[in-house]
Design a protein around this motif. Structure first.
Motif, PDB file in Angstrom:
ATOM      1  N   LYS A 116     -11.719  -4.313   1.976  1.00 51.80           N
ATOM      2  CA  LYS A 116     -11.096  -3.324   1.100  1.00 51.80           C
ATOM      3  C   LYS A 116      -9.973  -3.911   0.256  1.00 51.80           C
ATOM      4  N   LEU A 117      -9.795  -3.297  -0.898  1.00 47.30           N
ATOM      5  CA  LEU A 117      -8.676  -3.593  -1.791  1.00 47.30           C
ATOM      6  C   LEU A 117      -7.477  -2.772  -1.313  1.00 47.30           C
ATOM      7  N   TRP A 118      -6.376  -3.444  -0.971  1.00 49.91           N
ATOM      8  CA  TRP A 118      -5.223  -2.717  -0.455  1.00 49.91           C
ATOM      9  C   TRP A 118      -4.369  -2.179  -1.599  1.00 49.91           C
ATOM     10  N   ASN A 119      -3.479  -1.261  -1.238  1.00 49.87           N
ATOM     11  CA  ASN A 119      -2.714  -0.487  -2.220  1.00 49.87           C
ATOM     12  C   ASN A 119      -1.805  -1.332  -3.107  1.00 49.87           C
ATOM     13  N   ILE A 120      -1.343  -2.481  -2.618  1.00 51.50           N
ATOM     14  CA  ILE A 120      -0.430  -3.305  -3.425  1.00 51.50           C
ATOM     15  C   ILE A 120      -1.168  -4.073  -4.524  1.00 51.50           C
ATOM     16  N   HIS A 121      -2.490  -3.976  -4.548  1.00 54.83           N
ATOM     17  CA  HIS A 121      -3.285  -4.736  -5.517  1.00 54.83           C
ATOM     18  C   HIS A 121      -4.028  -3.830  -6.494  1.00 54.83           C
ATOM     19  N   HIS A 122      -3.469  -2.682  -6.817  1.00 51.96           N
ATOM     20  CA  HIS A 122      -4.137  -1.750  -7.726  1.00 51.96           C
ATOM     21  C   HIS A 122      -4.052  -2.173  -9.194  1.00 51.96           C
ATOM     22  N   ASP A 123      -3.087  -2.983  -9.541  1.00 52.23           N
ATOM     23  CA  ASP A 123      -2.996  -3.439 -10.931  1.00 52.23           C
ATOM     24  C   ASP A 123      -4.303  -4.137 -11.301  1.00 52.23           C
ATOM     25  N   ASP A 144     -20.383  -7.696   0.708  1.00 51.32           N
ATOM     26  CA  ASP A 144     -21.441  -6.701   0.542  1.00 51.32           C
ATOM     27  C   ASP A 144     -20.906  -5.387  -0.020  1.00 51.32           C
ATOM     28  N   LEU A 145     -19.764  -4.958   0.483  1.00 48.24           N
ATOM     29  CA  LEU A 145     -19.192  -3.683   0.031  1.00 48.24           C
ATOM     30  C   LEU A 145     -17.675  -3.811  -0.041  1.00 48.24           C
ATOM     31  N   TYR A 146     -17.129  -3.506  -1.214  1.00 49.87           N
ATOM     32  CA  TYR A 146     -15.689  -3.617  -1.454  1.00 49.87           C
ATOM     33  C   TYR A 146     -15.160  -2.230  -1.798  1.00 49.87           C
ATOM     34  N   LEU A 147     -14.229  -1.740  -0.993  1.00 49.78           N
ATOM     35  CA  LEU A 147     -13.719  -0.376  -1.148  1.00 49.78           C
ATOM     36  C   LEU A 147     -12.284  -0.375  -1.646  1.00 49.78           C
ATOM     37  N   MET A 148     -11.965   0.570  -2.525  1.00 48.62           N
ATOM     38  CA  MET A 148     -10.564   0.850  -2.825  1.00 48.62           C
ATOM     39  C   MET A 148     -10.056   1.727  -1.684  1.00 48.62           C
ATOM     40  N   GLN A 149      -9.109   1.216  -0.927  1.00 43.18           N
ATOM     41  CA  GLN A 149      -8.770   1.847   0.347  1.00 43.18           C
ATOM     42  C   GLN A 149      -8.022   3.161   0.214  1.00 43.18           C
ATOM     43  N   PHE A 150      -7.337   3.365  -0.893  1.00 46.16           N
ATOM     44  CA  PHE A 150      -6.544   4.580  -1.063  1.00 46.16           C
ATOM     45  C   PHE A 150      -6.272   4.758  -2.550  1.00 46.16           C
ATOM     46  N   PRO A 151      -6.185   5.987  -3.047  1.00 40.96           N
ATOM     47  CA  PRO A 151      -5.991   6.184  -4.485  1.00 40.96           C
ATOM     48  C   PRO A 151      -4.585   5.900  -4.995  1.00 40.96           C
ATOM     49  N   VAL A 152      -3.607   5.790  -4.094  1.00 46.75           N
ATOM     50  CA  VAL A 152      -2.212   5.572  -4.488  1.00 46.75           C
ATOM     51  C   VAL A 152      -1.889   4.077  -4.455  1.00 46.75           C
ATOM     52  N   GLY A 153      -1.337   3.571  -5.552  1.00 49.18           N
ATOM     53  CA  GLY A 153      -0.940   2.177  -5.606  1.00 49.18           C
ATOM     54  C   GLY A 153       0.483   1.969  -5.129  1.00 49.18           C
ATOM     55  N   TYR A 154       0.714   0.835  -4.438  1.00 52.00           N
ATOM     56  CA  TYR A 154       2.056   0.437  -4.017  1.00 52.00           C
ATOM     57  C   TYR A 154       2.553  -0.687  -4.927  1.00 52.00           C
ATOM     58  N   ARG A 155       3.861  -0.830  -5.002  1.00 55.09           N
ATOM     59  CA  ARG A 155       4.447  -1.911  -5.793  1.00 55.09           C
ATOM     60  C   ARG A 155       4.126  -3.255  -5.136  1.00 55.09           C
ATOM     61  N   HIS A 156       3.729  -4.213  -5.945  1.00 55.31           N
ATOM     62  CA  HIS A 156       3.403  -5.545  -5.419  1.00 55.31           C
ATOM     63  C   HIS A 156       4.641  -6.428  -5.452  1.00 55.31           C
ATOM     64  N   MET A 157       5.137  -6.755  -4.274  1.00 53.10           N
ATOM     65  CA  MET A 157       6.245  -7.689  -4.134  1.00 53.10           C
ATOM     66  C   MET A 157       5.699  -9.098  -3.915  1.00 53.10           C
ATOM     67  N   THR A 163       3.509  -2.996   2.815  1.00 50.84           N
ATOM     68  CA  THR A 163       4.090  -1.684   2.507  1.00 50.84           C
ATOM     69  C   THR A 163       5.526  -1.883   2.057  1.00 50.84           C
ATOM     70  N   PRO A 164       5.745  -2.017   0.756  1.00 51.43           N
ATOM     71  CA  PRO A 164       7.115  -2.222   0.252  1.00 51.43           C
ATOM     72  C   PRO A 164       7.948  -0.955   0.428  1.00 51.43           C
ATOM     73  N   ILE A 165       9.108  -1.105   1.023  1.00 53.92           N
ATOM     74  CA  ILE A 165       9.946   0.059   1.337  1.00 53.92           C
ATOM     75  C   ILE A 165      11.351  -0.149   0.806  1.00 53.92           C
ATOM     76  N   ASN A 166      11.896   0.896   0.214  1.00 59.18           N
ATOM     77  CA  ASN A 166      13.277   0.937  -0.233  1.00 59.18           C
ATOM     78  C   ASN A 166      13.975   2.002   0.599  1.00 59.18           C
ATOM     79  N   ASP A 167      14.840   1.582   1.498  1.00 60.95           N
ATOM     80  CA  ASP A 167      15.438   2.493   2.482  1.00 60.95           C
ATOM     81  C   ASP A 167      14.310   3.073   3.349  1.00 60.95           C
ATOM     82  N   ILE A 168      13.954   4.333   3.121  1.00 61.22           N
ATOM     83  CA  ILE A 168      12.873   4.935   3.919  1.00 61.22           C
ATOM     84  C   ILE A 168      11.676   5.316   3.049  1.00 61.22           C
ATOM     85  N   SER A 169      11.751   5.007   1.759  1.00 63.77           N
ATOM     86  CA  SER A 169      10.696   5.411   0.836  1.00 63.77           C
ATOM     87  C   SER A 169       9.756   4.245   0.532  1.00 63.77           C
TER      88      SER A 169
END
Length: 350
Positions: A116-123, A144-157, A163-169
């Motif tokens: 799967k393609l993880w959220n930090i790689h949506h660009d 064989d099968l490549y899935l977009m794991q979630f519709p929400v993209g995360y910032r790529h550090m 999972t990039p986090i700023n404080d608790i977000s």
């Protein structure tokens, strides 16, 4: 080790679909003396490729446990393996599968590998790079099968911060999943992946991808287990020719807490006694008959073998109705820390 192969069409009425076959043994030429192992039947995806209707999940399998589990799974008869970049076990899975190929127990052509393609790689500019990196980790020429794991993209550090986090977000982006999907379509044209699909997408999001791109997803992988069957979404996918894969198909049983309740109930104990099967086998059989592809995870070799042995019995209609009547529960995987994002796919509580 598994020796020999026979490719046959199952004569049982339950497998009279021309797209479904049962494979016995490994992938070498058959010999009369060879030992045979029953494998999962296959279904044809809209992309034209065949996918076994039972897979082997690998979430939280790492290191030596991951290696031994994959070896055990291949030798038990599994040919469908599911992983993801954020599982951080692609290297071990690839290593174990390549070893099994070198041992002659299986061929690459008969392995169906999902990652799967993880959220930090949506660009879209990042999609090909990370896919090629995952191929290097796996040690294969194609996925064989490549899935977009979630519709929400995360910032790529960086690739290591999943999972990039700023404080608790969680730091998210506004990258449109349709643009990410179009970049995934290019992977098919390049031959890096054979089929592409989605995971954790709702009906509206799937419909938008179908309307805004040149190809539709072949699979939507979602959480499904007795008590959380997502019937409307499954029906929608089925109507559109999209195969549904079920993760957490047992509901993540916990023996200490006796959760989920259905799994440890008196009703389930009755079914276990009636069919002389484990609760896991009964649930997996039920989900396959429901028309979804479960991908149970197991680390114990006995459970690995047991979970695959579900194609030689059928549940009676009265018991199917009883399982269907299990009271609805909350989903297990909620991504609550990003529920305010505009692309959050699940129901929001008021």
């Amino acid at each position: 080790m598994i020796r020999g192969q026979c490719l046959i069409t199952n004569k049982d009425d339950q497998y009279n679909d021309p797209d479904v076959a049962v494979i016995l043994g490994s992938d070498k030429n058959p010999t009369c003396e060879s030992q045979s192992v029953l494998m999962a039947p296959k279904i044809k995806l809209s992309s034209g490729y065949d996918m076994p209707i039972l897979g082997f999940g690998t979430y939280n399998l790492n290191g030596y446990q991951c290696l031994t589990a994959i070896h055990s799974a291949v030798e038990s008869g599994y040919r469908h393996f599911d992983t993801a970049f954020n599982h951080e076990n692609e290297r071990q899975i690839g290593e174990a599968l390549r070893t099994q190929i070198q041992m002659g127990n299986v061929s690459r052509e008969n392995i169906f590998l999902t990652t799967k393609l993880w959220n930090i790689h949506h660009d879209p500019r990042d999609v090909r790079r990370i896919c090629e990196h995952q191929l290097n980790l796996l040690g294969f020429e194609y996925i064989d099968l490549y899935l977009m794991q979630f519709p929400v993209g995360y910032r790529h550090m960086c690739d290591e911060i999943l999972t990039p986090i700023n404080d608790i977000s969680v730091l998210t982006t506004d990258v449109d999943y349709v643009d990410t999907w179009r970049a995934m379509e290019e992977l098919v044209k390049l031959g890096l992946v054979r089929s592409i699909g989605l995971s954790n997408f709702n009906m509206e999001q799937i419909q938008r991808i179908i309307q805004c791109s040149s190809s539709k997803p072949v699979v939507n992988q979602i959480e499904i287990w007795p008590g959380f069957m997502q019937k409307d979404l499954v029906d929608y996918c089925r109507y559109n020719g999209i195969v549904v894969t079920a993760f957490a198909p047992l509901g993540q049983p916990n023996r200490e807490k006796h959760t989920p309740i259905y799994f440890f109930s008196e009703g389930m104990k009755r079914l276990v006694k009636k069919y002389k099967r484990s609760a896991a086998q009964i649930v997996l059989r039920y989900l396959v008959d429901y028309g979804v592809i479960p991908i149970p995870k197991a680390g114990n070799p006995l459970h690995i073998k047991e979970n695959l042995k579900i194609f030689d019995f059928k549940l009676e209609e009265i018991d199917i109705r009883a399982l269907r009547g299990i009271k609805s529960k909350e989903r297990l995987v909620q991504y609550e820390n990003i529920k305010n994002h505009k692309f959050y796919p699940f129901e929001r509580e008021d």
